[in-house]
Design an enzyme around this catalytic site. Structure first.
Site, short mmCIF file in Angstrom:
data_model
loop_
_atom_site.label_atom_id
_atom_site.label_comp_id
_atom_site.label_asym_id
_atom_site.label_seq_id
_atom_site.Cartn_x
_atom_site.Cartn_y
_atom_site.Cartn_z
N HIS A 17 0.96 -1.31 0.08
CA HIS A 17 -0.04 -0.17 -0.01
C HIS A 17 0.86 1.22 0.20
O HIS A 17 0.43 2.21 -0.41
CB HIS A 17 -1.08 -0.10 1.29
CG HIS A 17 -1.89 -0.97 1.11
ND1 HIS A 17 -3.17 -0.87 0.18
CD2 HIS A 17 -2.43 -2.02 1.74
CE1 HIS A 17 -3.75 -1.77 0.24
NE2 HIS A 17 -3.66 -2.44 1.46
N ARG A 19 0.30 -6.67 -12.71
CA ARG A 19 0.89 -7.61 -11.93
C ARG A 19 0.07 -8.30 -10.93
O ARG A 19 -0.07 -7.79 -9.87
CB ARG A 19 2.25 -7.11 -11.47
CG ARG A 19 3.26 -6.32 -12.56
CD ARG A 19 4.34 -5.86 -11.58
NE ARG A 19 5.65 -5.76 -12.28
CZ ARG A 19 6.03 -4.58 -12.82
NH1 ARG A 19 5.44 -3.38 -12.81
NH2 ARG A 19 7.15 -4.58 -13.38
N CYS A 71 7.00 -3.36 -21.45
CA CYS A 71 6.59 -3.25 -20.44
C CYS A 71 7.50 -3.14 -19.29
O CYS A 71 7.08 -2.93 -18.03
CB CYS A 71 5.31 -4.06 -20.10
SG CYS A 71 5.75 -5.88 -19.88
N ARG A 78 -1.29 -10.31 -16.26
CA ARG A 78 -0.06 -11.45 -16.59
C ARG A 78 -0.54 -12.48 -15.59
O ARG A 78 -0.68 -11.95 -14.14
CB ARG A 78 1.23 -10.53 -16.31
CG ARG A 78 2.54 -11.59 -16.07
CD ARG A 78 3.83 -10.80 -16.03
NE ARG A 78 3.90 -10.18 -14.51
CZ ARG A 78 4.99 -9.64 -14.36
NH1 ARG A 78 5.84 -9.33 -15.16
NH2 ARG A 78 5.16 -9.13 -13.10
N GLU A 116 11.33 -11.99 -22.03
CA GLU A 116 12.06 -11.39 -20.63
C GLU A 116 13.45 -12.39 -20.85
O GLU A 116 14.44 -12.12 -19.81
CB GLU A 116 11.48 -11.82 -19.47
CG GLU A 116 10.08 -11.19 -19.24
CD GLU A 116 9.68 -11.40 -17.71
OE1 GLU A 116 9.78 -10.40 -17.06
OE2 GLU A 116 8.96 -12.50 -17.53
N ASN A 127 13.06 -5.41 -17.80
CA ASN A 127 13.79 -5.52 -16.50
C ASN A 127 14.60 -6.78 -16.52
O ASN A 127 15.82 -6.83 -15.84
CB ASN A 127 12.82 -5.35 -15.33
CG ASN A 127 11.78 -4.26 -15.20
OD1 ASN A 127 12.38 -3.22 -15.99
ND2 ASN A 127 10.80 -4.18 -14.84
N ASP A 128 13.97 -7.80 -16.73
CA ASP A 128 14.50 -9.20 -16.64
C ASP A 128 15.29 -9.47 -17.92
O ASP A 128 16.40 -10.00 -17.90
CB ASP A 128 13.40 -10.22 -16.63
CG ASP A 128 12.90 -10.78 -15.08
OD1 ASP A 128 13.92 -10.40 -14.16
OD2 ASP A 128 12.02 -10.76 -14.80
N ARG A 145 19.53 -8.03 -11.16
CA ARG A 145 18.94 -6.70 -11.12
C ARG A 145 18.86 -6.34 -9.60
O ARG A 145 18.47 -5.10 -9.30
CB ARG A 145 17.65 -6.88 -11.60
CG ARG A 145 16.59 -7.47 -11.12
CD ARG A 145 15.31 -7.73 -12.00
NE ARG A 145 14.17 -7.14 -11.63
CZ ARG A 145 12.81 -7.24 -11.93
NH1 ARG A 145 12.59 -8.23 -12.96
NH2 ARG A 145 11.97 -6.77 -11.56
C1 PEP Z 1 10.22 -7.01 -16.77
O1 PEP Z 1 11.02 -7.96 -16.24
O2 PEP Z 1 10.62 -5.96 -17.39
C2 PEP Z 1 8.79 -6.95 -16.08
C3 PEP Z 1 8.26 -5.94 -16.51
O3 PEP Z 1 8.53 -7.86 -15.16
P1 PEP Z 1 8.80 -7.70 -13.52
O4 PEP Z 1 9.56 -6.60 -13.13
O5 PEP Z 1 7.74 -7.60 -12.88
O6 PEP Z 1 9.80 -8.78 -13.07
MG MG Z 2 10.05 -9.75 -15.25
#
Ligand code: PEP
Ligand code: MG
Length: 579
Positions: A195, A299, A506, A335, A435, A458-459, A469
């Site tokens: 939150h 998510r 994303c 997702r 990813e 991100n991944d 990461r």
């Molecule tokens: C990503 O990996 O870019 C992604 C959007 O998923 P998360 O950050 O939730 O792992």
């Molecule tokens: Mg991811």
């Protein structure tokens, strides 16, 4: 003497940059005395307790009103849960019982009972009860403060503008923060889906959580550069680093736009789509107001992590339906549960002891290991599809077999709904996240088999560059503009184009104004991001031409080093936005 620059890595939960001095907060334990109350004064003690409860109730009601006005009714709902704690007769009666039995002062008795109560909840089987522990602790502190001082729990007060560092902040701490004073937030604990993180995003305060070493490694007053896009905090940043970030921060972006009239096109008329990444159904209305043309990433693990377990199909359905209704007629991309890596569930089913969780039972692998959980989730999503267009997206996919296995479970979910005579809608599109390098390399095959793809940068960055990461040690190697990452993004975009498969990004790169023009230039026309990032990205993309960004893409793909690419992007950025 100049202090060396240090990079710390946490989890980005609210986008934006902040530069300012570190303000360390450690509220510590409240000092609650323990004294014997004489028999004649006991009735008075009980009256004092009742008066403090009533005053705290009023305090929470006022907070609820302020938050409802400032942020909206969804964000205010968390304080309804807080009010319910004070209506719990068991907590009140047990405190009175303890007082009668021990003859001690009421705050001492309440402290013992509320702590016992929170500890019991923490061990409860029931997910919902376990999820209430934070509420009980937050409200107990508020009531104790009232009993001890006769005054309301004071809002965090800052001596001067700065970046707050704390172990954790409660939603009520954040909801009343003065935005002029709080340049950014860093916590050592917390989740993207909590939150408190939702509140920081609503208030557009850049925030990073789970920066475990923050309190130990940042001195009060140290100059910090907080990057709420990447989750990075730079301590004692050099003039060069500051200059680079300032160039971004001072980019004039459009303010006070009427989002309904957002012309989402470049100066030469190339259309792009901006969608929202949501962690919770509560964010849906504000994301819609921010101008999101759909949800590119919901998510769903947010719900699971907040409930600290596996919510029932009905609970999931209600949450998903809320988002679908808020976004109708725009599509919402759900997702499937993406546990693993940094998203660990405190539940017996959740695998423990994996040596490397980032390479373990993560994303779709977990869901396929527990098909009954996935099937229940698919059924909840299909029921939500009755209320508007819905897309299904699979995380951490590495093979087409996984896509086929989910298709079978989807059929079973349809069957189960039919058998139970529950109404459902049709899943519009089924897609995957790209990813892993494996998926990026096979993008042409995937593009054949799925209805859309979304780059989870991100991944993708972590797996391509073999850089955790979340690690501070290698944070400087986590480079979204590394040539290997950009080459993969381009290859996926080309495969998607050749096979007519819609593609979006994303990952956090999409919401970063520094990278958004490049992504467009590499061939990705749809970006999904935290709603708070939308205005800045729109501000940049609507000021560049498609011709310019395509040329940028071509030049950058020819460069062999991340540092050269970064310099080129920076020069492009300053030039393009000055013209
Ligand atoms: C990503 O990996 O870019 C992604 C959007 O998923 P998360 O950050 O939730 O792992
Ligand atoms: Mg991811």
């Amino acid at each position: 003497m100049e202090l060396p620059e240090r990079i710390l890595q946490g989890v980005a939960v609210s986008p934006g940059f902040a530069v300012g001095p570190a303000l360390l907060f450690s509220p510590g334990e409240l000092n609650v005395p323990c004294v014997i109350i004489s028999a004649v004064e006991r009735a008075q003690e009980i009256t004092r307790f009742e008066a403090a409860i009533a005053a705290t109730q009023a305090e929470l009601e006022a907070l609820l009103q302020v938050v409802a006005q400032r942020l909206g009714p969804e964000e205010a709902r968390v304080f309804e849960a807080h009010r319910m704690v004070l209506e719990d007769r068991l907590l009140i009666e047990d405190t009175l019982q303890e007082h009668r039995h021990s003859g001690r002062n009421i705050e001492h008795c309440f402290k013992i009972v509320s702590r016992r109560y929170a500890d019991t909840l923490e061990k409860a089987e029931d997910d919902y009860l376990r999820g209430r522990v934070a509420d009980v602790r937050d409200v107990s502190r508020r009531l104790l403060q009232r009993l001890l001082s006769g005054r309301a729990h004071p809002p965090l007060s800052l001596p001067h503008p700065g970046i707050i560092i704390a172990e954790s902040l409660s939603p009520s701490d954040i909801a009343v923060l003065d935005k002029e004073q709080v340049l950014g937030i860093i916590t050592t604990q917390g989740e993207r889906t909590s939150h408190a993180a939702v509140m920081a995003r609503s208030l557009k305060i850049p925030a990073v959580v789970r920066l475990h070493r923050a309190l130990a490694h940042i001195e009060p007053g140290a100059t910090l550069l907080l990057d709420g896009y990447e989750g990075t905090v730079i301590v004692n940043s050099t003039a060069e680093t500051l200059h680079r970030y300032r160039a971004l921060r001072e980019t004039p972006v459009c303010v006070a736009v009427s989002t309904s009239s957002f012309a989402r096109q470049t100066t030469d008329g190339h259309a792009f789509t901006l969608m929202a990444n949501l962690e919770s159904a509560d964010e849906a209305i504000s994301a819609r107001k921010a101008g999101a043309q759909g949800v590119g990433l919901f998510r769903t693990e947010g719900l699971f992590l907040r409930e600290a377990g596996f919510p029932s199909e009905e609970v999931q359905y209600q949450a998903y339906r809320q988002v679908v209704e808020a976004f109708h007629p725009h599509p919402v991309t759900f997702r499937t549960l993406d546990l693993g890596g940094d998203k660990a569930l405190s539940h017996p089913l959740y695998p423990r002891g994996e040596h490397n969780t980032a390479l373990g039972l993560k994303g779709i692998r977990f869901s396929l290991a527990y098909p009954e959980i996935l099937q229940e989730q698919l059924a909840a999503i299909l029921r939500a599809a009755l209320h508007g267009p819905v897309r299904l997206m699979l995380p951490m996919v590495t093979s087409l077999d996984e896509v086929a296995a989910v298709a079978e479970l989807l059929e079973k979910a349809y069957e189960s709904l039919r058998a139970r005579h529950l109404p459902y809608g049709q899943m519009m599109d089924r897609g995957i996240m790209v990813e892993t390098p494996a998926t990026a390399l096979l993008a042409d095959h995937f593009a054949h088999q799925v209805d859309f793809m979304s780059l989870g940068t991100n991944d993708l960055i972590q797996y391509t560059l073999a850089v955790d990461r979340l690690s501070d040690r290698v944070a400087s190697l986590y480079e979204p503009h590394h040539p290997a990452v950009l080459r993969l993004i381009y290859q996926v975009a080309e495969a998607a184009r050749l096979h007519n498969c819609p593609l979006s990004v994303c990952g956090e790169m999409a919401g970063d104004p520094f990278y958004a023009p490049l992504l467009l230039g590499l061939g990705v026309d749809a970006l999904s991001m935290a709603p708070a990032a939308m205005e800045a990205v729109w501000g940049v993309l609507s000021r560049v031409s498609y011709r310019q960004v395509r040329a940028l893409g071509v030049v950058v793909l020819g460069l062999s080093q991340a540092s050269l690419i970064r310099d080129h992007l920076q020069a492009f950025y300053l030039q393009a936005l000055r013209d």
